[in-house]
Design an enzyme around this catalytic site. Sequence first.
Site, mmCIF file in Angstrom:
data_model
loop_
_atom_site.group_PDB
_atom_site.id
_atom_site.type_symbol
_atom_site.label_atom_id
_atom_site.label_comp_id
_atom_site.label_asym_id
_atom_site.label_seq_id
_atom_site.Cartn_x
_atom_site.Cartn_y
_atom_site.Cartn_z
ATOM 1 N N GLY A 46 0.851 -1.189 0.000
ATOM 2 C CA GLY A 46 0.000 0.000 0.000
ATOM 3 C C GLY A 46 0.879 1.229 0.000
ATOM 4 O O GLY A 46 2.056 1.172 0.384
ATOM 5 N N GLN A 51 2.721 10.085 1.535
ATOM 6 C CA GLN A 51 4.014 9.405 1.621
ATOM 7 C C GLN A 51 4.927 9.733 0.442
ATOM 8 O O GLN A 51 6.136 9.471 0.517
ATOM 9 C CB GLN A 51 3.813 7.889 1.707
ATOM 10 N N CYS A 88 5.750 0.358 8.119
ATOM 11 C CA CYS A 88 5.310 1.502 7.316
ATOM 12 C C CYS A 88 6.458 1.938 6.420
ATOM 13 O O CYS A 88 7.607 2.042 6.894
ATOM 14 C CB CYS A 88 4.879 2.653 8.218
ATOM 15 N N LEU A 89 6.175 2.186 5.163
ATOM 16 C CA LEU A 89 7.235 2.603 4.241
ATOM 17 C C LEU A 89 7.824 3.954 4.635
ATOM 18 O O LEU A 89 8.926 4.298 4.217
ATOM 19 C CB LEU A 89 6.699 2.662 2.801
ATOM 20 N N HIS A 130 -4.759 1.135 7.470
ATOM 21 C CA HIS A 130 -3.435 1.780 7.570
ATOM 22 C C HIS A 130 -3.338 2.944 6.578
ATOM 23 O O HIS A 130 -2.861 4.030 6.927
ATOM 24 C CB HIS A 130 -2.339 0.735 7.292
ATOM 25 N N GLU A 131 -3.815 2.700 5.351
ATOM 26 C CA GLU A 131 -3.699 3.745 4.319
ATOM 27 C C GLU A 131 -4.656 4.902 4.589
ATOM 28 O O GLU A 131 -4.284 6.068 4.418
ATOM 29 C CB GLU A 131 -3.977 3.154 2.936
ATOM 30 N N HIS A 134 -3.238 7.183 6.985
ATOM 31 C CA HIS A 134 -2.276 8.111 6.363
ATOM 32 C C HIS A 134 -2.998 9.343 5.808
ATOM 33 O O HIS A 134 -2.503 10.457 5.921
ATOM 34 C CB HIS A 134 -1.523 7.424 5.217
#
Length: 187
Positions: A46, A51, A88-89, A130-131, A134
Amino acid sequence: MSLLPIRVLGDPILRKETVPVREVTPELRQLALDMFETMHAAKGIGLAAPQVGRSERMTVIEIEGHQLVLLNPEVIERAGKVTWEEGCLSIPEVYAKVDRAKTVTVRAMDLDGKEFEVAGDELLAVCLQHEIDHLDGKLFLDRLSLLKRRAAMKTWDEEKDQYPNFIRIVVPGQESGDDPHGDDERI
Ligand code: K2U
Ligand code: ZN
């Protein structure tokens, strides 16, 4: 398509509310393609617009080859509870167990401007939540106990110097710390 620099913890854009998408433009379509390429290179499933430094309310997800582009997503139903070890990226090398809803139904708009609903459980449900976090300026760290959050921040303090100006450059094929089941430090 282009690889985009990923913003990491500390960049204020990760804490800003995103702006609803009102029109699907060719530029937005290109952004979706670039986000998929960047997500693949970073070994993610994702990626949300903040991000990659953008304020649109938009995220991409790909699980087992099934791609989703979600514009203006909102959770309309949630049920049950699941605990999932998340990464998390934007916070490389940091992992922690997070409690979330086990199943969710999300309403969103696609790149044709058409409204759709997607229901998911387990990994898809966790990724959707999660997304969408964000897009609301929230990170999985915010869902940890104080103790677990402190431990996560201690790990991040040891990693953050690798990302001057809060920028992470993704190199395709380079080992990344986003595998939640790697041997990286876990909280
Ligand atoms: O938004 C992101 O930072 C990408 C996240 C999405 C995600 C986090 C936790 C659980 C599910 C999805 C990840 O870095 S993608 C990495 C990953 C890969 C396989 C399974 C879980 C997470
Ligand atoms: Zn994330």
